[in-house]
Enzyme design. Sequence first.
Site, short mmCIF file in Angstrom:
data_model
loop_
_atom_site.label_atom_id
_atom_site.label_comp_id
_atom_site.label_asym_id
_atom_site.label_seq_id
_atom_site.Cartn_x
_atom_site.Cartn_y
_atom_site.Cartn_z
N ARG A 242 46.23 -6.83 50.01
CA ARG A 242 47.04 -6.94 51.22
C ARG A 242 48.15 -7.95 50.98
O ARG A 242 47.92 -8.99 50.34
CB ARG A 242 46.19 -7.40 52.41
CG ARG A 242 45.39 -6.31 53.08
CD ARG A 242 46.26 -5.25 53.75
NE ARG A 242 45.48 -4.17 54.34
CZ ARG A 242 45.18 -3.03 53.73
NH1 ARG A 242 45.56 -2.79 52.49
NH2 ARG A 242 44.50 -2.09 54.39
N GLU A 271 55.28 -5.23 55.63
CA GLU A 271 55.59 -3.82 55.31
C GLU A 271 56.20 -3.11 56.51
O GLU A 271 55.73 -3.33 57.63
CB GLU A 271 54.30 -3.09 54.90
CG GLU A 271 53.75 -3.63 53.61
CD GLU A 271 52.45 -2.95 53.18
OE1 GLU A 271 52.13 -1.86 53.69
OE2 GLU A 271 51.77 -3.53 52.32
N HIS A 289 53.11 0.81 48.67
CA HIS A 289 51.72 0.95 49.13
C HIS A 289 51.13 2.32 48.79
O HIS A 289 50.81 3.13 49.67
CB HIS A 289 51.62 0.68 50.64
CG HIS A 289 50.24 0.29 51.09
ND1 HIS A 289 49.99 -0.62 52.08
CD2 HIS A 289 49.02 0.69 50.66
CE1 HIS A 289 48.69 -0.76 52.25
NE2 HIS A 289 48.07 0.03 51.39
C1 8YV Z 1 45.31 3.25 52.87
C2 8YV Z 1 44.70 0.92 52.12
O1 8YV Z 1 46.05 4.33 52.46
O2 8YV Z 1 42.58 1.81 52.63
C3 8YV Z 1 43.31 0.84 52.61
O3 8YV Z 1 42.90 -0.27 52.99
O4 8YV Z 1 45.31 -0.06 51.93
C4 8YV Z 1 45.42 2.18 51.85
O5 8YV Z 1 45.16 2.58 50.56
C5 8YV Z 1 45.80 2.80 54.20
O6 8YV Z 1 45.06 1.73 54.65
C6 8YV Z 1 45.77 3.93 55.21
O7 8YV Z 1 45.43 3.46 56.49
#
Ligand code: 8YV
Length: 323
Positions: A242, A271, A289
């Site tokens: 993150r 983001e 991302h």
């Molecule tokens: C997802 C991500 O695509 O799953 C996660 O925590 O960071 C991503 O890979 C995204 O969160 C979709 O909501």
Amino acid sequence: MTGRPSLYVTRRLPDAVERHLAQHWDVTLSEDDRAPDRATLATAMTRYDALLPTISDRIDAELLGASGRTVRIIANYGAGVDHIDLDAARAAGVVVTNTPDVLTEATAEIAILLMLMASRRAGEGERELRAGAWTGWRPSHLIGQGLSGRTLGLVGFGRIARATAVKARGLGMSILYASRSPAAPEVEAALGATRVDSMLELARRSDVLSLHVPGGEGTHHMVDATLLAAMPRHAILVNTARGSVVDEAALVEALADGRIAAAALDVYEREPAVHPGLLAHPRTVLLPHLGSATIEARTAMGMRVAANLDRFFRGEAPSDRVA
Ligand code: 8YV
């Protein structure tokens, strides 16, 4: 009215997932694939039985505590849930689920891709070639560092970190990790991973430092100026976790001062905004991302959401309940 539980889906999902959801529930799908604004989310919270959000939807205490709320389960599409106020969900009696496991390999692949791109200067090379600036082969052109024989430091040692360790070992790297609690000895042995006592020691001893902790208050700016200063000058920072884990302003300064060699990032503090200092620096690799962006992972994530909803509406405990 079909009599079936109603579900509001905030973004477009793979076709197979949308078809599956529509077979089971009274589903409202996203038509424009834009994140709904706050008013739309607030209305959805009082009209539907279930909400299927993604990382681009902020679900805060106000939305969860709204009077007339009908949503009883928030089945998040994604593993990370730092965009949802879990305490407020618990207080309001709203169940929250996520989608672990199914995006582990895809995200670990992106971590490896980022470390290779940064260490072998792939982004710089591609940009140069596309700009028509490549003048031909020369011995001193875009010299990078090999990964074989180098040390990978994993911050956090959950599923994605471990999958990254397996792949990095295949590249000839040795593995250190820092985490709140040690992994079982057999896990450490299988992955050839050694735990170090502190984040600072990990930063000092790693050639590549890769982040695998959840977002949220507990990890906010874990990578700050002090930690960046502890990294060797040739080191590379990789972030597929993150954006909030890294103090981006401090990272920009560390790169500008040559205190670390490169940063390879898939996630950002704000983001989709990206710090201009990161955009301007030649030794950054910046992806939008893409961690879980494979058809396999994105389909499996949707099916995992469906499995959680299915159990919930049958009156059973969803497998991936996080609140
Ligand atoms: C997802 C991500 O695509 O799953 C996660 O925590 O960071 C991503 O890979 C995204 O969160 C979709 O909501």
